[in-house]
Design a protein around this motif. Structure first.
Motif, PDB file in Angstrom:
ATOM      1  N   ASP A 157      -6.981  -0.639  -4.639  1.00 51.20           N
ATOM      2  CA  ASP A 157      -6.275  -1.197  -5.491  1.00 51.20           C
ATOM      3  C   ASP A 157      -5.278  -2.127  -4.341  1.00 51.20           C
ATOM      4  OD1 ASP A 157      -7.623  -0.340  -6.985  1.00 51.20           O
ATOM      5  OD2 ASP A 157      -5.956   1.054  -7.501  1.00 51.20           O
ATOM      6  N   ALA A 158      -4.655  -1.756  -3.819  1.00 50.01           N
ATOM      7  CA  ALA A 158      -4.002  -2.657  -3.040  1.00 50.01           C
ATOM      8  C   ALA A 158      -4.519  -4.232  -1.977  1.00 50.01           C
ATOM      9  CB  ALA A 158      -3.292  -1.496  -1.545  1.00 50.01           C
ATOM     10  N   ILE A 159      -5.502  -3.704  -1.725  1.00 54.69           N
ATOM     11  CA  ILE A 159      -6.666  -4.919  -0.846  1.00 54.69           C
ATOM     12  C   ILE A 159      -6.805  -6.085  -1.404  1.00 54.69           C
ATOM     13  CG2 ILE A 159      -8.443  -5.344   0.391  1.00 54.69           C
ATOM     14  CD1 ILE A 159      -5.773  -4.005   2.031  1.00 54.69           C
ATOM     15  N   VAL A 160      -7.318  -5.944  -2.685  1.00 53.44           N
ATOM     16  CA  VAL A 160      -7.833  -6.243  -4.147  1.00 53.44           C
ATOM     17  C   VAL A 160      -6.358  -7.535  -4.220  1.00 53.44           C
ATOM     18  CG1 VAL A 160      -8.957  -6.182  -6.383  1.00 53.44           C
ATOM     19  CG2 VAL A 160      -9.727  -4.837  -4.613  1.00 53.44           C
ATOM     20  N   THR A 161      -5.712  -6.495  -5.173  1.00 51.60           N
ATOM     21  CA  THR A 161      -4.129  -7.061  -5.503  1.00 51.60           C
ATOM     22  C   THR A 161      -3.792  -8.201  -4.161  1.00 51.60           C
ATOM     23  OG1 THR A 161      -3.236  -4.650  -5.217  1.00 51.60           O
ATOM     24  CG2 THR A 161      -4.134  -5.781  -6.968  1.00 51.60           C
ATOM     25  N   SER A 162      -3.705  -7.972  -3.599  1.00 54.39           N
ATOM     26  CA  SER A 162      -3.011  -8.669  -2.210  1.00 54.39           C
ATOM     27  C   SER A 162      -4.019  -9.624  -1.608  1.00 54.39           C
ATOM     28  CB  SER A 162      -2.925  -9.074  -1.276  1.00 54.39           C
ATOM     29  OG  SER A 162      -2.129  -6.807  -1.454  1.00 54.39           O
ATOM     30  N   LEU A 163      -5.167  -9.311  -1.602  1.00 56.90           N
ATOM     31  CA  LEU A 163      -5.624 -10.857  -2.184  1.00 56.90           C
ATOM     32  C   LEU A 163      -5.730 -11.500  -2.804  1.00 56.90           C
ATOM     33  CD1 LEU A 163      -9.421  -9.436  -0.046  1.00 56.90           C
ATOM     34  CD2 LEU A 163      -7.629 -10.794   0.812  1.00 56.90           C
ATOM     35  N   VAL A 164      -6.030 -11.316  -4.762  1.00 58.88           N
ATOM     36  CA  VAL A 164      -5.978 -12.184  -5.374  1.00 58.88           C
ATOM     37  C   VAL A 164      -4.020 -12.955  -5.356  1.00 58.88           C
ATOM     38  CG1 VAL A 164      -5.603 -12.174  -7.953  1.00 58.88           C
ATOM     39  CG2 VAL A 164      -6.787 -10.660  -6.951  1.00 58.88           C
ATOM     40  N   TYR A 184       0.454  -0.768  -0.204  1.00 58.79           N
ATOM     41  CA  TYR A 184      -0.312  -0.268  -0.366  1.00 58.79           C
ATOM     42  C   TYR A 184       0.641   1.406   0.667  1.00 58.79           C
ATOM     43  CZ  TYR A 184      -3.541   3.050   1.422  1.00 58.79           C
ATOM     44  OH  TYR A 184      -4.451   3.959   2.096  1.00 58.79           O
ATOM     45  N   MET A 185       2.439   1.438   0.652  1.00 55.32           N
ATOM     46  CA  MET A 185       2.842   2.502   0.530  1.00 55.32           C
ATOM     47  C   MET A 185       3.451   2.812  -0.334  1.00 55.32           C
ATOM     48  SD  MET A 185       6.597   2.442   2.934  1.00 55.32           S
ATOM     49  CE  MET A 185       5.725   3.262   4.718  1.00 55.32           C
ATOM     50  N   GLU A 186       4.033   1.448  -1.578  1.00 58.49           N
ATOM     51  CA  GLU A 186       4.650   2.058  -2.573  1.00 58.49           C
ATOM     52  C   GLU A 186       3.336   2.535  -3.300  1.00 58.49           C
ATOM     53  OE1 GLU A 186       7.215  -0.636  -4.592  1.00 58.49           O
ATOM     54  OE2 GLU A 186       8.578  -0.224  -3.251  1.00 58.49           O
ATOM     55  N   LEU A 187       2.766   2.095  -3.642  1.00 58.36           N
ATOM     56  CA  LEU A 187       1.073   2.723  -4.540  1.00 58.36           C
ATOM     57  C   LEU A 187       0.952   3.857  -4.174  1.00 58.36           C
ATOM     58  CD1 LEU A 187      -1.435  -0.408  -4.410  1.00 58.36           C
ATOM     59  CD2 LEU A 187       0.508   0.003  -5.977  1.00 58.36           C
ATOM     60  N   ALA A 188       0.886   4.030  -2.837  1.00 61.23           N
ATOM     61  CA  ALA A 188       0.059   5.743  -2.403  1.00 61.23           C
ATOM     62  C   ALA A 188       1.459   6.486  -3.291  1.00 61.23           C
ATOM     63  CB  ALA A 188       0.697   5.499  -1.209  1.00 61.23           C
ATOM     64  N   LEU A 189       3.227   6.014  -2.819  1.00 57.07           N
ATOM     65  CA  LEU A 189       4.094   7.200  -3.151  1.00 57.07           C
ATOM     66  C   LEU A 189       3.826   7.126  -4.489  1.00 57.07           C
ATOM     67  CD1 LEU A 189       6.743   5.569  -0.551  1.00 57.07           C
ATOM     68  CD2 LEU A 189       6.386   7.779  -0.548  1.00 57.07           C
ATOM     69  N   GLY A 190       4.182   6.042  -5.148  1.00 56.07           N
ATOM     70  CA  GLY A 190       4.180   6.725  -6.391  1.00 56.07           C
ATOM     71  C   GLY A 190       2.683   7.201  -7.224  1.00 56.07           C
ATOM     72  N   GLN A 191       1.609   7.181  -7.004  1.00 58.59           N
ATOM     73  CA  GLN A 191       0.763   7.329  -7.799  1.00 58.59           C
ATOM     74  C   GLN A 191       0.493   9.518  -6.363  1.00 58.59           C
ATOM     75  OE1 GLN A 191      -3.656   5.791  -6.911  1.00 58.59           O
ATOM     76  NE2 GLN A 191      -4.147   8.293  -6.086  1.00 58.59           N
ATOM     77  N   PHE A 192       1.082   9.587  -5.322  1.00 60.92           N
ATOM     78  CA  PHE A 192       1.045  10.776  -5.081  1.00 60.92           C
ATOM     79  C   PHE A 192       2.644  11.504  -6.009  1.00 60.92           C
ATOM     80  CE2 PHE A 192       2.983  14.003  -2.693  1.00 60.92           C
ATOM     81  CZ  PHE A 192       1.199  15.111  -1.956  1.00 60.92           C
ATOM     82  N   HIS A 193       3.455  11.968  -5.837  1.00 59.09           N
ATOM     83  CA  HIS A 193       5.325  11.935  -6.540  1.00 59.09           C
ATOM     84  C   HIS A 193       4.809  11.285  -8.178  1.00 59.09           C
ATOM     85  CE1 HIS A 193       6.011  13.349  -2.746  1.00 59.09           C
ATOM     86  NE2 HIS A 193       5.464  11.509  -1.814  1.00 59.09           N
ATOM     87  N   ARG A 194       4.157  11.004  -8.345  1.00 64.59           N
ATOM     88  CA  ARG A 194       3.811  10.367  -9.840  1.00 64.59           C
ATOM     89  C   ARG A 194       5.966  10.512 -10.732  1.00 64.59           C
ATOM     90  NH1 ARG A 194      -0.053  10.798 -12.261  1.00 64.59           N
ATOM     91  NH2 ARG A 194       0.416  11.972 -15.085  1.00 64.59           N
ATOM     92  N   THR A 195       6.400   9.523  -9.920  1.00 63.96           N
ATOM     93  CA  THR A 195       7.510   9.811 -10.586  1.00 63.96           C
ATOM     94  C   THR A 195       8.604   8.093 -10.580  1.00 63.96           C
ATOM     95  OG1 THR A 195      10.056  11.197 -10.453  1.00 63.96           O
ATOM     96  CG2 THR A 195       8.966  10.465  -8.502  1.00 63.96           C
ATOM     97  N   GLY A 196       9.601   7.552 -10.799  1.00 67.50           N
ATOM     98  CA  GLY A 196      10.259   6.821 -10.536  1.00 67.50           C
ATOM     99  C   GLY A 196      10.763   6.924  -9.156  1.00 67.50           C
TER     100      GLY A 196
END
Length: 606
Positions: free
Chosen positions: A316-323, A93-105
């Motif tokens: 997204d984090a919850i769904v993909t982790s469960l899958v 969840y942390m990485e998804l949020a970081l990437g989405q907020f800062h919009r960079t690699g």
């Protein structure tokens, strides 16, 4: 804090969003506006399938089932679930949020979080490069087996060939076959690895042209899937991320109908509660969930950076982790129903059939079982198609992490040359994989997997969690999420990010250092010199973190205390470094305190 940039195009050139803060009496909440220059996912499902495709890979098919039965069967699910809830999913969840907020690699993002830790981004890219050196070879093995499966009689079904030895024992369709400890099945004597022709790491033999051709085809597919960005890779994953589930369902139904399948299921899930008292079981559970979900590899940062700013990354984090976790569990049933059938055919215990883990389970044991089924050609073809697709979308994610990181960090050089950069990257990965295409390539694959990724990526994940939670600040990070989702994360997530998740990773690191496991493959014990080479490979990726820290402290003007503050307490360092002058007094810092704005020299602020 909001920095007045005289050249506002600087931020746009880097594809990073503009950052401002509202003047309220409450804690400041960032207000973000996206730039139009950055690519975006065409559809939400493109992103979800890409993340699922990266997280669900070959390790879900062979590593989880083996680790599960080795560590207590059904009892292993307890530490596995606990480690997922308190460690794996929060980091995901942390990485998804970081990437989405800062919009960079993975490299440029540290300008916004904690610049002195920017070496983490470079380490991530080196690790991803090492992964590409061996992971695509495994896909090439699957492609070679896929080609070999187009025959009425599969090549690994009999002992009547020139290469067979007296130990070859064929039990396909035969009764009263005596199986001894020295017996070898046709699949073990005639397999794509041909490891018997290599004398360990001292003499790995020559490069096999068949495997080199297969690897060339794999990288060709990878290139044309990535060269145009997420708009092309997002379409390819509709096939590579969904097809494996169709094949898993078919193989599960077929495996459940085989004689002796129940023996494998019992062996797979029979609880051994005493195992829960062993430290190694909890370490294996933590390592499995970490490598399965994949935080720390930079892939989640890259993929989520192309999301809309208000995308619900929490869901997204919850769904993909469960899958991901459910796929691992189902894969266990697919594998062990077949292993139970093999034990029935050989008249031996399931534990003896499944004594080898790793590539041998996918390229020797399971193909051998398939060859004994009715309609073996069909099942062999779909099985290796599943392996190819499982590997491809994970490769897409791994290389996209490098591509996004480099293009965001060096936009002036590569922004309009993506196709050329991707081509150069693919060529480097292909050349780096040549040593794994030899007869002893499996030994090289094992060494790279253990040392090129193992402890290095866990240490990187640990430092990333520390940098975000302790240096960037959990309150600031929570406000970032609130600006995207409309509500701040709950106390559970904050506690996990600050304490539990870093402790989760530190636990794995310390345990692996205190009790290192001997490195073996196919009864071959790796010599001491190869272990030293492995440690050097691991160090070559991790060392960029302390090197960059030292460089940053020496390069930035001011006393050590001032440099540390400006690198960790302020987010302005990326802005300052982009300016043509090194005179900090020439730059102004606007401070919003809820009652208006005042200006003061940055030197005074320091």
């Amino acid at each position: 804090l909001s920095f007045k940039v005289s050249e506002e195009s600087t931020a746009a050139a880097h594809g990073s969003p503009k950052l401002g803060y509202t003047n309220t009496n409450s804690a400041p909440v960032p207000v973000m506006t996206q730039t139009d220059s950055r690519d975006k996912w065409s559809k939400k499902m493109d992103f979800l399938l890409s993340v699922i495709g990266f997280a669900v890979d070959l390790g879900n098919v062979w590593r989880f089932p083996y680790i599960c039965y080795q560590n207590g069967g059904g009892a292993f699910l307890i530490p596995y679930i606990l480690m997922a809830i308190f460690g794996g999913v929060p980091l995901f969840y942390m990485e998804l949020a970081l990437g989405q907020f800062h919009r960079t690699g993975a490299i440029s993002i540290w300008k916004h979080i904690c610049p002195i830790f920017k070496g983490i981004g470079y380490s991530i890219c080196i690790i991803a490069l090492y992964v590409s050196f061996y992971y695509n070879t495994i896909i090439a093995w699957a492609l070679f087996y896929f080609y070999s499966s187009f025959s009425t009689t599969l090549p690994w079904t009999n002992c009547d060939n020139a290469w067979n030895t007296p130990d070859c024992t064929n039990y396909f369709g035969r009764d009263n076959v005596t199986w001894t400890n020295s017996s070898k099945s046709p699949a073990e004597e005639r397999n794509v690895l041909e490891i018997h022709r290599a004398d360990g790491l001292r003499d790995v033999g020559g490069v096999r042209w068949q495997l080199m051709l297969c690897l060339f085809l794999i990288f060709t597919i990878v290139y044309f899937s990535l060269w145009k960005g997420v708009k092309t890779s997002g379409k390819v994953v509709w096939v590579t991320a969904t097809l494996p589930y169709v094949v898993l369902l078919i193989l599960l139904v077929r495996g459940a109908t085989l004689p002796g399948a129940w023996r494998g299921v019992v062996f797979y899930l029979k609880p051994q509660w005493s195992k829960l008292l062993e430290t190694s079981v909890w370490v294996d559970a933590a390592a499995q969930i970490f490598f399965s979900l994949g935080p720390g590899f930079g892939v989640l940062l890259a993929l989520s950076s192309y999301n809309p700013f208000t995308n619900n990354c929490y869901r997204d984090a919850i769904v993909t982790s469960l899958v991901n976790c459910l796929t691992s569990l189902v894969s266990g049933f697919v594998i062990f129903t077949v292993l139970g059938h093999m034990a029935e055919m050989r008249n031996m215990e399931v534990a003896d059939v499944a004594r080898d883990k790793g590539p041998s389970l996918l390229f020797i044991t399971y193909p051998e079982a398939i060859a004994n089924m009715r309609g073996s050609t069909f099942f062999a073809i779909i099985f290796f198609v599943m392996m190819i697709t499982l590997g491809l979308d994970s490769t897409f994610g791994g290389l996209e992490a490098i591509i996004t990181a480099v293009l965001d960090e060096y936009p002036d050089t590569f922004a309009h040359r993506r196709e050329l950069f991707v081509l150069l990257l693919v060529i480097v990965c292909f050349l780096g994989s040549l040593s794994t295409l030899t007869h002893g390539g499996a030994y090289v694959v094992k060494l790279l997997e253990e040392f090129g990724v193992g402890s290095s990526i866990i240490a990187v994940g640990f430092l990333e969690a520390i940098a975000v939670s302790w240096f960037y600040g959990i309150n600031r990070f929570s406000n970032d999420i609130k600006s995207m989702l409309g509500s701040a994360p709950g106390m559970f997530w904050k506690v996990c990010w600050v304490v539990i998740s870093p402790a989760f990773l530190a636990y794995i690191i310390v345990s692996s250092l205190v009790r290192p496991q001997p490195l073996t493959l196919f009864e071959y014990k790796y010599p001491d010199w190869s272990i030293m080479v492995g440690y050097m490979v691991g160090l070559s990726s991790f060392m960029w973190i302390p090197i960059y820290m030292v460089y940053k402290l020496v390069w930035t003007p001011g006393s050590l205390k001032q440099v540390w503050r400006i690198n960790n307490d302020l987010q302005s360092i990326d802005f300052i470094r982009q300016q043509p002058t090194t005179n900090y007094q020439a730059h102004w810092l606007e401070v919003g305190d809820g009652r208006g704005s005042v200006q003061e020299p940055l030197e005074t602020r320091r």
